[in-house]
Motif scaffolding. Structure first.
Motif, PDB file in Angstrom:
ATOM      1  N   LEU A  59       0.789  -1.093   0.080  1.00 44.58           N
ATOM      2  CA  LEU A  59       0.057   0.014   0.020  1.00 44.58           C
ATOM      3  C   LEU A  59       0.689   1.320  -0.035  1.00 44.58           C
ATOM      4  N   ALA A  60       1.940   1.492   0.955  1.00 46.98           N
ATOM      5  CA  ALA A  60       2.897   2.360   0.701  1.00 46.98           C
ATOM      6  C   ALA A  60       3.490   2.580  -0.673  1.00 46.98           C
ATOM      7  N   PHE A  61       3.973   1.617  -1.175  1.00 47.33           N
ATOM      8  CA  PHE A  61       4.636   1.763  -2.527  1.00 47.33           C
ATOM      9  C   PHE A  61       3.573   2.231  -3.657  1.00 47.33           C
ATOM     10  N   THR A  62       2.456   1.687  -3.624  1.00 49.78           N
ATOM     11  CA  THR A  62       1.577   1.625  -4.916  1.00 49.78           C
ATOM     12  C   THR A  62       0.764   2.935  -4.781  1.00 49.78           C
ATOM     13  N   GLN A  63       0.283   3.347  -3.350  1.00 47.68           N
ATOM     14  CA  GLN A  63      -0.464   4.618  -3.243  1.00 47.68           C
ATOM     15  C   GLN A  63       0.478   5.795  -2.696  1.00 47.68           C
ATOM     16  N   ARG A 108      10.631   6.207 -16.511  1.00 44.77           N
ATOM     17  CA  ARG A 108       9.820   4.968 -17.453  1.00 44.77           C
ATOM     18  C   ARG A 108       9.959   3.612 -16.944  1.00 44.77           C
ATOM     19  N   PHE A 109      10.900   3.222 -16.033  1.00 42.39           N
ATOM     20  CA  PHE A 109      11.143   2.065 -15.533  1.00 42.39           C
ATOM     21  C   PHE A 109      10.628   1.740 -14.440  1.00 42.39           C
ATOM     22  N   LEU A 110       9.863   2.714 -13.779  1.00 43.33           N
ATOM     23  CA  LEU A 110       8.990   2.543 -12.354  1.00 43.33           C
ATOM     24  C   LEU A 110       8.020   1.338 -12.764  1.00 43.33           C
ATOM     25  N   PRO A 111       7.601   0.465 -12.005  1.00 41.18           N
ATOM     26  CA  PRO A 111       6.721  -0.705 -12.211  1.00 41.18           C
ATOM     27  C   PRO A 111       5.304  -0.043 -12.702  1.00 41.18           C
ATOM     28  N   THR A 137       4.092   9.497  -6.062  1.00 40.31           N
ATOM     29  CA  THR A 137       5.065  10.625  -5.899  1.00 40.31           C
ATOM     30  C   THR A 137       6.595  10.716  -6.861  1.00 40.31           C
ATOM     31  N   LEU A 138       6.901   9.395  -7.067  1.00 36.28           N
ATOM     32  CA  LEU A 138       8.042   9.283  -7.976  1.00 36.28           C
ATOM     33  C   LEU A 138       7.751   9.658  -9.290  1.00 36.28           C
ATOM     34  N   ARG A 139       6.655   9.273  -9.700  1.00 34.45           N
ATOM     35  CA  ARG A 139       6.054   9.593 -11.071  1.00 34.45           C
ATOM     36  C   ARG A 139       5.803  10.780 -11.368  1.00 34.45           C
ATOM     37  N   ALA A 140       5.273  11.555 -10.226  1.00 34.83           N
ATOM     38  CA  ALA A 140       4.971  13.156 -10.477  1.00 34.83           C
ATOM     39  C   ALA A 140       6.157  13.851 -10.051  1.00 34.83           C
TER      40      ALA A 140
END
Length: 271
Positions: free
Chosen positions: A188-192, A213-216, A197-200
């Motif tokens: 939950l911490a990683f996906t939510q 681009r290589f984030l899951p 946050t990293l993608r933003a």
């Protein structure tokens, strides 16, 4: 020995309420997101046209709504895959499982196959929800649903594949983190929080966008081939992966997690 093991794992999943409770939540969640975004963008599109402004391209809108099953719904097959492993640790069911099938690699492989099937089921339910709600919202505002386009149906099929691969990733995470509470917290911490946050953040720098681009989650969007609220901004920094590259990245991540889980915790003694 492998086929009976797969049947046993499927039976374990179907005799609990977890899988269908998560499935219901998935469908409701995706309906709200796809239908809500479709209605929101449909309203502003039609309002913009009435005001003489150029309306947003509908060829972008429909795939984004249909791809929401992957962008927002992938957490549910991940949870299912992890719970399929951690529940057996928590309720001490691994001992009779290993007594019935002494080769632990076969047990883990059977779980992977079973969760691949259930992940695909989640994918089917999810795309029905996203396409049904999204196309309904677009039709309400007289916008093109693009359901007569073969590329749209290819996108829908890849959405099913994406959720199936996410279920495998959940199996690997469950094997690597056998403590159920810890596994749920990490997922939950990683996906939510962490990945959104990293993608933003990576959208603000070209070099970071290339890595992003290589984030899951980004790989999942690439596999589906649908634009998302994150990938829309990536155009300024880097092109997304090809769909097959995204699929290979997700599959590779599932494999690495499963192998690590097998050697780190799966081979240990259980009581």
């Amino acid at each position: 020995m492998f086929v009976p093991a797969v049947r046993a794992e499927i039976s374990k999943l179907t005799t609990t309420r977890t899988w269908w409770i998560l499935a219901i939540i998935l469908v409701v969640y995706i309906v709200l997101i796809s239908g809500g975004l479709g209605a929101l963008f449909g309203f502003f599109t039609t309002q913009g046209g009435e005001a003489g402004q150029e309306a947003p391209p509908t060829e972008f809108l429909a795939p984004m709504l249909y791809g929401s099953v992957s962008t927002f719904g992938y957490v549910f097959p991940v949870l299912l895959g992890a719970l399929a492993i951690t529940s057996e640790y928590r309720h001490q069911m691994l001992t009779p499982t290993f007594l019935a099938t002494p080769k632990r690699g076969i047990v883990l492989g059977a779980k992977c196959v079973a969760l691949l099937i259930f992940g695909a089921i989640y994918g089917v339910l999810g795309v029905i929800a996203s396409v049904g709600a999204g196309a309904g919202a677009l039709s309400l505002f007289g916008l093109d649903t693009q359901l007569d386009n073969s590329d749209t149906w290819a996108l829908i099929g890849r959405g099913v594949l994406a959720l199936a691969l996410w279920a495998l990733i959940g199996v690997g995470l469950g094997a690597l983190i056998p403590n159920q509470v810890a596994a749920i917290v990490v997922i939950l911490a990683f996906t939510q929080f962490v990945e959104p946050t990293l993608r933003a953040v990576v959208l603000f720098a070209d070099w970071a966008a290339s890595l992003g681009r290589f984030l899951p989650g980004a790989a999942s969007d690439a596999l589906v081939g649908a634009p998302s609220l994150f990938s829309a901004g990536m155009a300024v920094g880097a092109d997304p992966l090809e769909w097959w590259q995204g699929g290979l990245l997700l599959g590779g991540l599932a494999l690495v997690l499963a192998v690590l889980g097998y050697f780190v915790s799966w081979k240990r003694d259980v009581t």
